[in-house]
Design a protein around this motif. Structure first.
Motif, PDB file in Angstrom:
ATOM      1  N   SER A   9     -15.118  23.322 -26.939  1.00 36.92           N
ATOM      2  CA  SER A   9     -15.531  22.117 -27.521  1.00 36.92           C
ATOM      3  C   SER A   9     -14.867  21.032 -26.813  1.00 36.92           C
ATOM      4  CB  SER A   9     -15.502  22.025 -29.003  1.00 36.92           C
ATOM      5  OG  SER A   9     -14.360  22.062 -29.433  1.00 36.92           O
ATOM      6  N   TYR A  13     -16.423  16.086 -30.883  1.00 37.96           N
ATOM      7  CA  TYR A  13     -16.881  16.196 -32.041  1.00 37.96           C
ATOM      8  C   TYR A  13     -18.203  16.087 -32.422  1.00 37.96           C
ATOM      9  CZ  TYR A  13     -11.744  15.749 -33.557  1.00 37.96           C
ATOM     10  OH  TYR A  13     -10.463  15.654 -33.638  1.00 37.96           O
ATOM     11  N   ILE A  16     -19.727  19.329 -32.221  1.00 42.43           N
ATOM     12  CA  ILE A  16     -19.565  20.125 -33.178  1.00 42.43           C
ATOM     13  C   ILE A  16     -20.578  19.695 -34.568  1.00 42.43           C
ATOM     14  CG2 ILE A  16     -17.931  20.797 -35.009  1.00 42.43           C
ATOM     15  CD1 ILE A  16     -15.529  20.576 -32.927  1.00 42.43           C
ATOM     16  N   ASP A  40     -10.121  20.495 -32.257  1.00 45.81           N
ATOM     17  CA  ASP A  40     -11.339  20.761 -32.842  1.00 45.81           C
ATOM     18  C   ASP A  40     -11.605  21.605 -33.752  1.00 45.81           C
ATOM     19  OD1 ASP A  40     -11.753  18.829 -30.552  1.00 45.81           O
ATOM     20  OD2 ASP A  40     -12.589  20.091 -29.432  1.00 45.81           O
ATOM     21  N   LEU A  44     -13.348  21.210 -37.418  1.00 43.98           N
ATOM     22  CA  LEU A  44     -14.398  22.010 -37.994  1.00 43.98           C
ATOM     23  C   LEU A  44     -13.959  22.455 -39.389  1.00 43.98           C
ATOM     24  CD1 LEU A  44     -16.872  23.741 -37.376  1.00 43.98           C
ATOM     25  CD2 LEU A  44     -15.304  25.518 -36.351  1.00 43.98           C
TER      26      LEU A  44
END
Length: 161
Positions: A9, A13, A16, A40, A44
């Motif tokens: 990732s 963000y 995500i 990240d 999550l």
């Protein structure tokens, strides 16, 4: 059990959030995060309130607080989770497959290459969800969902966001 698989990732963000907004992400009970970037995975876990099993990627060094690989027993399957760089995945999957066999895993999950993969090598299912933020195999990022049931073959789906 429906699990989500994500990797690479690289601090996005937004990627995500886009992944989590996808209908296929609904009902995921557990996430596997195959590295790059450790923060990240924390994000999550925070926004989903789900367990996130995570490993360090090559961009999480030095001083990372995560292991290079993890094993997890989920729904009758054993999964080896790693970023992949330490197993030379850019040059083939044999080292990863051998590592999975060494820990008794029937599934190996990795990232690092930013290219989605799903193949079976000598009874080990090897998957890479590609990169959710910086794909090298398509215009859109990707993640995977996997349905695991005891005594059944895993069902894996690649999702582009």
């Amino acid at each position: 059990m429906k699990i989500g698989i994500v990797s690479d990732s690289h601090g996005s963000y937004q990627a995500i959030d886009s992944m989590l907004a996808h209908k296929e992400a609904q009902g995921v009970a557990l996430w596997l995060f195959a590295g790059d970037i450790a923060m990240d995975a924390d994000y999550l876990a925070m926004v989903t309130d789900k367990e996130v099993i995570r490993v360090a990627g090559n961009n999480d060094w030095p001083g990372g607080h995560l292991p290079d690989y993890e094993t997890a027993d989920i729904a009758g399957h054993t999964i080896l989770l790693t970023h992949g760089h330490l197993f030379g995945v850019n040059f083939g999957l044999n080292n990863l497959q051998q590592a999975a066999l060494a820990v008794g895993a029937d599934i190996a999950v990795y990232g690092h290459t930013h290219v989605a993969v799903q193949e079976i090598i000598d009874n080990v299912l090897i998957v890479n969800p590609g990169s959710v933020a910086r794909p090298r195999d398509a215009a859109n990022g990707s993640f995977m969902v996997m349905d695991l049931q005891p005594g059944k073959s895993p069902l894996v789906k690649l999702i582009r966001i």
